[in-house]
Scaffold this motif. Structure first.
Motif, PDB file in Angstrom:
ATOM      1  N   PRO A  28       0.808  -1.234   0.000  1.00 21.54           N
ATOM      2  CA  PRO A  28       0.000   0.000   0.000  1.00 21.54           C
ATOM      3  C   PRO A  28       0.836   1.276   0.000  1.00 21.54           C
ATOM      4  CG  PRO A  28      -0.694  -1.493   1.768  1.00 21.54           C
ATOM      5  CD  PRO A  28       0.467  -2.134   1.102  1.00 21.54           C
ATOM      6  N   ASN A  29       2.046   1.208   0.575  1.00 19.17           N
ATOM      7  CA  ASN A  29       2.877   2.417   0.649  1.00 19.17           C
ATOM      8  C   ASN A  29       3.864   2.525  -0.511  1.00 19.17           C
ATOM      9  OD1 ASN A  29       4.703   0.461   1.302  1.00 19.17           O
ATOM     10  ND2 ASN A  29       5.335   1.354   3.259  1.00 19.17           N
ATOM     11  N   ALA A  30       3.690   1.643  -1.513  1.00 17.42           N
ATOM     12  CA  ALA A  30       4.604   1.658  -2.665  1.00 17.42           C
ATOM     13  C   ALA A  30       3.845   1.946  -3.957  1.00 17.42           C
ATOM     14  CB  ALA A  30       5.337   0.320  -2.772  1.00 17.42           C
ATOM     15  N   ALA A  31       2.719   2.633  -3.828  1.00 15.54           N
ATOM     16  CA  ALA A  31       1.881   2.891  -5.000  1.00 15.54           C
ATOM     17  C   ALA A  31       1.586   4.381  -5.115  1.00 15.54           C
ATOM     18  CB  ALA A  31       0.566   2.121  -4.876  1.00 15.54           C
ATOM     19  N   ALA A  32       1.552   4.859  -6.339  1.00 15.90           N
ATOM     20  CA  ALA A  32       1.189   6.265  -6.572  1.00 15.90           C
ATOM     21  C   ALA A  32      -0.321   6.465  -6.501  1.00 15.90           C
ATOM     22  CB  ALA A  32       1.711   6.728  -7.929  1.00 15.90           C
ATOM     23  N   TYR A  33      -1.057   5.377  -6.749  1.00 16.94           N
ATOM     24  CA  TYR A  33      -2.516   5.472  -6.774  1.00 16.94           C
ATOM     25  C   TYR A  33      -3.123   4.398  -5.879  1.00 16.94           C
ATOM     26  CZ  TYR A  33      -1.120   7.715 -11.144  1.00 16.94           C
ATOM     27  OH  TYR A  33      -0.489   8.496 -12.076  1.00 16.94           O
ATOM     28  N   HIS A  34      -4.155   4.757  -5.153  1.00 21.90           N
ATOM     29  CA  HIS A  34      -4.991   3.784  -4.459  1.00 21.90           C
ATOM     30  C   HIS A  34      -6.368   3.789  -5.114  1.00 21.90           C
ATOM     31  CE1 HIS A  34      -3.267   2.684  -0.247  1.00 21.90           C
ATOM     32  NE2 HIS A  34      -2.293   2.777  -1.128  1.00 21.90           N
ATOM     33  N   VAL A  35      -6.704   2.702  -5.785  1.00 27.30           N
ATOM     34  CA  VAL A  35      -8.051   2.556  -6.323  1.00 27.30           C
ATOM     35  C   VAL A  35      -8.962   2.116  -5.175  1.00 27.30           C
ATOM     36  CG1 VAL A  35      -9.495   1.224  -7.908  1.00 27.30           C
ATOM     37  CG2 VAL A  35      -7.241   2.038  -8.652  1.00 27.30           C
ATOM     38  N   ILE A  36     -10.049   2.870  -4.959  1.00 25.04           N
ATOM     39  CA  ILE A  36     -10.958   2.593  -3.842  1.00 25.04           C
ATOM     40  C   ILE A  36     -12.346   2.266  -4.404  1.00 25.04           C
ATOM     41  CG2 ILE A  36     -11.949   3.506  -1.700  1.00 25.04           C
ATOM     42  CD1 ILE A  36      -9.598   5.549  -1.661  1.00 25.04           C
ATOM     43  N   PRO A  37     -12.726   0.989  -4.413  1.00 19.57           N
ATOM     44  CA  PRO A  37     -14.050   0.624  -4.915  1.00 19.57           C
ATOM     45  C   PRO A  37     -15.139   0.941  -3.871  1.00 19.57           C
ATOM     46  CG  PRO A  37     -12.502  -1.266  -4.938  1.00 19.57           C
ATOM     47  CD  PRO A  37     -11.930  -0.206  -4.048  1.00 19.57           C
ATOM     48  N   VAL A  38     -16.164   1.661  -4.310  1.00 24.47           N
ATOM     49  CA  VAL A  38     -17.238   2.053  -3.390  1.00 24.47           C
ATOM     50  C   VAL A  38     -18.593   1.755  -4.028  1.00 24.47           C
ATOM     51  CG1 VAL A  38     -18.077   3.810  -1.807  1.00 24.47           C
ATOM     52  CG2 VAL A  38     -15.735   3.988  -2.670  1.00 24.47           C
ATOM     53  N   PRO A  39     -19.108   0.540  -3.793  1.00 26.22           N
ATOM     54  CA  PRO A  39     -20.340   0.116  -4.468  1.00 26.22           C
ATOM     55  C   PRO A  39     -21.601   0.678  -3.806  1.00 26.22           C
ATOM     56  CG  PRO A  39     -19.489  -1.686  -3.136  1.00 26.22           C
ATOM     57  CD  PRO A  39     -18.491  -0.553  -3.008  1.00 26.22           C
ATOM     58  N   TYR A  40     -21.647   1.979  -3.633  1.00 29.75           N
ATOM     59  CA  TYR A  40     -22.746   2.625  -2.901  1.00 29.75           C
ATOM     60  C   TYR A  40     -23.903   2.975  -3.834  1.00 29.75           C
ATOM     61  CZ  TYR A  40     -25.179   5.912   0.170  1.00 29.75           C
ATOM     62  OH  TYR A  40     -26.120   6.548   0.936  1.00 29.75           O
ATOM     63  N   ALA A 104      -5.320   6.163   2.060  1.00 32.10           N
ATOM     64  CA  ALA A 104      -4.574   6.305   0.806  1.00 32.10           C
ATOM     65  C   ALA A 104      -3.585   7.461   0.900  1.00 32.10           C
ATOM     66  CB  ALA A 104      -5.542   6.533  -0.362  1.00 32.10           C
ATOM     67  N   VAL A 105      -4.054   8.593   1.377  1.00 33.58           N
ATOM     68  CA  VAL A 105      -3.189   9.779   1.455  1.00 33.58           C
ATOM     69  C   VAL A 105      -2.041   9.521   2.431  1.00 33.58           C
ATOM     70  CG1 VAL A 105      -3.093  12.228   2.064  1.00 33.58           C
ATOM     71  CG2 VAL A 105      -5.069  11.331   0.812  1.00 33.58           C
ATOM     72  N   GLU A 106      -2.358   8.878   3.547  1.00 28.19           N
ATOM     73  CA  GLU A 106      -1.317   8.606   4.550  1.00 28.19           C
ATOM     74  C   GLU A 106      -0.262   7.618   4.044  1.00 28.19           C
ATOM     75  OE1 GLU A 106      -3.944   9.661   8.518  1.00 28.19           O
ATOM     76  OE2 GLU A 106      -3.556   7.550   8.041  1.00 28.19           O
ATOM     77  N   ALA A 130      -9.692  15.183   6.372  1.00 25.74           N
ATOM     78  CA  ALA A 130      -9.206  14.475   7.562  1.00 25.74           C
ATOM     79  C   ALA A 130      -7.713  14.186   7.464  1.00 25.74           C
ATOM     80  CB  ALA A 130      -9.988  13.172   7.749  1.00 25.74           C
ATOM     81  N   ALA A 131      -7.225  14.006   6.237  1.00 22.15           N
ATOM     82  CA  ALA A 131      -5.793  13.728   6.027  1.00 22.15           C
ATOM     83  C   ALA A 131      -4.958  15.000   6.089  1.00 22.15           C
ATOM     84  CB  ALA A 131      -5.580  13.031   4.686  1.00 22.15           C
ATOM     85  N   GLY A 132      -5.634  16.133   6.276  1.00 19.31           N
ATOM     86  CA  GLY A 132      -4.909  17.387   6.443  1.00 19.31           C
ATOM     87  C   GLY A 132      -4.734  18.190   5.172  1.00 19.31           C
ATOM     88  N   GLU A 133      -5.390  17.753   4.099  1.00 22.92           N
ATOM     89  CA  GLU A 133      -5.312  18.534   2.856  1.00 22.92           C
ATOM     90  C   GLU A 133      -6.040  19.869   3.060  1.00 22.92           C
ATOM     91  OE1 GLU A 133      -3.639  18.261   0.236  1.00 22.92           O
ATOM     92  OE2 GLU A 133      -3.258  16.150  -0.210  1.00 22.92           O
ATOM     93  N   THR A 134      -5.374  20.935   2.674  1.00 23.99           N
ATOM     94  CA  THR A 134      -6.004  22.255   2.732  1.00 23.99           C
ATOM     95  C   THR A 134      -5.774  22.941   1.396  1.00 23.99           C
ATOM     96  OG1 THR A 134      -3.971  23.157   3.635  1.00 23.99           O
ATOM     97  CG2 THR A 134      -5.694  22.581   5.220  1.00 23.99           C
ATOM     98  N   ASP A 135      -6.433  24.045   1.204  1.00 25.72           N
ATOM     99  CA  ASP A 135      -6.262  24.836  -0.013  1.00 25.72           C
ATOM    100  C   ASP A 135      -6.424  23.988  -1.275  1.00 25.72           C
ATOM    101  OD1 ASP A 135      -5.788  27.116  -1.545  1.00 25.72           O
ATOM    102  OD2 ASP A 135      -3.662  26.623  -1.778  1.00 25.72           O
ATOM    103  N   PHE A 136      -7.548  23.276  -1.357  1.00 23.18           N
ATOM    104  CA  PHE A 136      -7.843  22.596  -2.619  1.00 23.18           C
ATOM    105  C   PHE A 136      -9.242  22.960  -3.094  1.00 23.18           C
ATOM    106  CE2 PHE A 136      -9.362  19.536   0.528  1.00 23.18           C
ATOM    107  CZ  PHE A 136     -10.522  19.027  -0.029  1.00 23.18           C
TER     108      PHE A 136
END
Ligand code: MN
Length: 300
Positions: A28-40, A104-106, A130-136
């Motif tokens: 998980p920490n060796a990837a540029a992308y985390h694909v997150i499936p959300v079957p909502y 993913a961000v962490e 929650a991951a601390g992203e600001t100014d987006f």
């Protein structure tokens, strides 16, 4: 379904690893992308089936080439998370989506969420916060403005997702919108300077494939793609299709124009509702996800 036996890399029963025919699931920490499936799929207002979207996109991704025609996004590592648990009420599920995004961000990765209905994007945005992203800011491709305060009494409706997001004082740029109600037009007017837009009536007849973001738009962008923003001739596989939408190359061009101007911190593809027997649209959805990864890779 016996075909499922072909998928030898699964993240959960029935959920193959993205591009798992070509790449091994990295750490998980060796990837540029985390694909997150959300079957909502809860607040569907017309046609159903978005709950099957993530699985269909993952399955179709096994037919992709790793070279996207220009670069090889998979070289940077793509990790597929298990699908988000769909038990519980909307607020609970939104929190779980936020948790998956934060993870993913962490891990140093960019979240790439696959819906599911558009409500999912609210969870992703909460996870970024929650991951601390600001100014987006958020750039949205969609047929619908999704700015109703609530729809059919439900504040977690897919028709209200952008209202939830702008309520966090996040700037928004809408692209390709062509279905609104009065409340949404008033919301835009009341938030002039926060909500920007180029609607389909401007973009499509004029063949516009690039935009200039306002100078004061944030330096980082989360890009949400509601698949119904594209024309139903490209993607009829959605619950609330509206004619007069964006073309394939136009969509890629608009995304690239944003990626050139700002840092993309994540993106999603929502509202894909597979049509049984028409796997072309599942493949197109997985190709779109991979093409967007390529654009991110080349503009980083
Ligand atoms: Mn939408």
């Amino acid at each position: 379904m016996s075909e499922q036996a072909e998928f030898d890399q699964l993240v959960a029963p029935g959920y193959p690893v993205f591009l798992g025919s070509e790449i091994q699931q990295p750490a998980p920490n060796a990837a540029a992308y985390h694909v997150i499936p959300v079957p909502y799929e809860e607040s569907v207002s017309y046609g159903g089936g978005t709950g099957d979207g993530p699985r269909a996109i993952l399955e179709a991704s096994w037919q992709l080439e790793t070279w996207d025609g220009i670069s090889t996004p998979s070289d940077e590592g793509i990790y597929t998370q298990p699908p988000v648990d769909m038990n519980g009420d909307a607020a609970t599920i939104v929190e779980r989506i936020a948790e998956a995004t934060r993870y993913a961000v962490e891990q140093g990765a960019m979240p790439v969420a696959l819906g599911g209905e558009h409500t999912v994007t609210y969870g992703v945005i909460k996870g970024l916060l929650a991951a601390g992203e600001t100014d987006f800011g958020v750039v949205q491709i969609d047929a619908h403005a999704d700015l109703r305060d609530a729809y059919e009494g439900n504040p977690y409706s897919h028709a209200s997702v952008m209202k939830r997001i702008v309520d966090h004082d996040i700037p928004l740029y809408q692209l390709g919108i062509r279905a609104f109600c009065h409340e949404e037009v008033e919301c835009r007017a009341a938030r002039e300077g926060q909500i920007h837009y180029q609607d389909a009536v401007t973009l499509v007849p004029n063949g516009i494939s690039a935009i200039q973001l306002p100078e004061d738009f944030p330096s980082k962008v989360f890009f949400t793609v509601d698949i119904d923003g594209l024309d139903p001739s490209v993607f009829p596989s959605t619950g609330t299709p509206v004619p007069g939408g964006l073309g394939w190359y136009q969509t890629l061009g608009l995304f690239e124009s944003v990626a050139r101007q700002r840092k993309i911190i994540g993106f999603d593809l929502m509202e894909h509702a597979p049509i049984p027997g028409f796997h072309a649209y599942d493949f197109a959805a997985s190709l779109l996800v991979y093409k967007l990864m390529g654009i991110v890779q080349r503009n980083r």
